[in-house]
Design a protein around this motif. Sequence first.
Motif, PDB file in Angstrom:
ATOM      1  N   HIS A  13      -1.727  -1.476   6.997  1.00 65.19           N
ATOM      2  CA  HIS A  13      -2.355  -2.718   6.572  1.00 65.19           C
ATOM      3  C   HIS A  13      -3.402  -2.389   5.521  1.00 65.19           C
ATOM      4  CE1 HIS A  13      -0.438  -4.825   9.874  1.00 65.19           C
ATOM      5  NE2 HIS A  13      -0.873  -3.888  10.687  1.00 65.19           N
ATOM      6  N   GLN A  33      -4.858 -11.157  -0.662  1.00 65.56           N
ATOM      7  CA  GLN A  33      -4.082 -12.041   0.198  1.00 65.56           C
ATOM      8  C   GLN A  33      -2.751 -12.393  -0.453  1.00 65.56           C
ATOM      9  OE1 GLN A  33      -6.620 -15.396   1.078  1.00 65.56           O
ATOM     10  NE2 GLN A  33      -7.743 -14.294   2.673  1.00 65.56           N
ATOM     11  N   ALA A  70      -0.496  -9.347  -0.250  1.00 73.82           N
ATOM     12  CA  ALA A  70       0.084  -9.185   1.081  1.00 73.82           C
ATOM     13  C   ALA A  70       1.277 -10.116   1.277  1.00 73.82           C
ATOM     14  CB  ALA A  70      -0.972  -9.445   2.151  1.00 73.82           C
ATOM     15  N   SER A  98       3.817  -0.052   2.919  1.00 69.86           N
ATOM     16  CA  SER A  98       3.827  -1.335   3.610  1.00 69.86           C
ATOM     17  C   SER A  98       5.158  -2.059   3.406  1.00 69.86           C
ATOM     18  CB  SER A  98       2.670  -2.205   3.108  1.00 69.86           C
ATOM     19  OG  SER A  98       2.587  -3.410   3.838  1.00 69.86           O
TER      20      SER A  98
END
Length: 466
Positions: free
Chosen positions: A136, A145, A148, A177
Amino acid sequence: MSRILIVEDETIIRAALRRLLEKNNFEVEDAASVDEATRRFKLEDFNLIISDLRLPGAPGTDLIELAKSVPVLIMTSYASLRSAVDAMKLGAVDYIAKPFDHDEMLLAVRSILDGKTNNPVQANTLQTNTNAGQTHILGSCAAMQELAKRITKIARTHATVLIQGESGTGKELAARSIHEQSDRAHIPMISVNCAAIPESLIESELFGHEKGAFTGANVGRSGLLEAADGGTLFLDEIGELPLEAQARLLRFLQEGEIRRVGSVHSKKVDVRLIAATHRNLKELAKQNQFREDLYYRLYVMELRIPPLRERDSDILEIADQMLVNACRRMNVTNYHFSHEARQAMSTYRWPGNVRELENAIERAVILAEGSLITLDVLGLDIPKASLDELETQFAARIPEPDATLSTEEQANLSLDDYFQRFVIENQDKLSETELAKKLGVSRKCLWERRQKLGIPRKSKKQANSL
C-alpha cells in the motif's frame, strides 16, 4: 514458536541474522554449510530454512531437495539475480537480495510462515504499510488517491504498463501493487534494473542464451522473461535499454514469444510487462535514442507518479512512518520531530523525492542527540553541494570502527553495522568494484547503501592511489 535454520558461511551476517530473528520470538539454529546443516540437524524439524546461495561445498539450492516439504528462502545479491530465479524454479519459496533491511527480512519470513508466498523483497518498505502481503503506497492527497484507483483498474487487465516519474518517487512500489492486485499475484514478480546490467549481457539476461552462443556460454540458460512466464516482469529504467535489446523486446510485445541468443527457435511466453523510467521516452525517440515503435507498444496504459513536492499533505505522513521504521531497525524508541523540523520538511522541495526523505530521516536518527529530531540533523538547511561534500560534513561524526571487537561484540552487530564497518575498514585498500564484489552486491547497490547509511566515499586522491 517457529523454528528457523540459517545456513550462511559469513560469521557476522549469520550471527546478526540469528539475533534479529531471536529478538522477534523465533527459535533459531545456524550452520556454515549444507554439509554442517545436514550433519547437525534434521531438516524436517524446522519450519523455514534461510540459506545463502553461494556456500563452501554444496550450494544453498541443494537444501531445497534435502529439506523436502520445508520452505527454503534463498539469500543472494542483485548480481546473482538470474541464479536466484533458477533457485525459484528448483523450488525455493522465495529469494531476498543482499544487502537487505531488517524489515524486509522479517516481512519475507512472516509471509512464508503464514503461508503467503512473498514476492522478491526488493521494494522500499519504508514507504509502505504491509497488510496481508499487499503493498500500500502511503498518501492521501488527491493525486495519490487517483493513482490508487487507476492502479486497481489497471491490475484487472493484462495490459502493458509504462510508469513515469522522477527518481525516488516509488515507481517499483506502484508496479508491485499492480502485480499483487492482479490474477498473476501467485507467481513472484521479477524486477530488473536495466541500468545495472552491462550492455553486453542485457540480451542474454532478458532472453537467455544457448550453449556456445558467445564466449563463456558453456551451458544454455533461460532468461528472465522465460523465468517470469505466467507472472510479471518489471523493467526499471527502460530508457537505458540498448537499441538491439529494444528490438527483441518489441518482438516479444508483438508476438508474445522470445528467442534465446544463439537459437533459431522461438518460444511462447505469457508475461505481463511493466516498465518504468524517469526519462522522457518520447523525446528520446525523436533523438533516435529509443525506438518509437517500442514506445507506443509500451504506452498502452500510463501511470505518472507525482514528485514529493506535489504531495504537500503527504510529506509529514510519510516522514512519520519512516521515522517509526528507522527507530525500529536501530532499536531506539520515542524519537520525534521538532516543530521546526516538521515545518522545514513540509516546505522543502525534495529533489530526490521519497528516497531523499528516507535518507534524511535515517541520517537524523543516527546523528540526533537524544530523542528529538531537530532541523540541523535533518540537514535541510545545508546549502546545495556535491554528495562528496555532504558526506564529508557528517562523516566526522561517525565513530571509527574498532578492529579489535570480540566475537560476542561482533555477534551483536546488525546487518547495517556489519556493512558500515566492512566498508570503512576496507575502502582504503579496495576499489569500489572490489568492495562490491566482496559484499556480493553491485556497484550501484553499494553506492545506494553508502547514501543510506551515510558512509563517505574515498576522496579522489585516495581512489587514484589504488
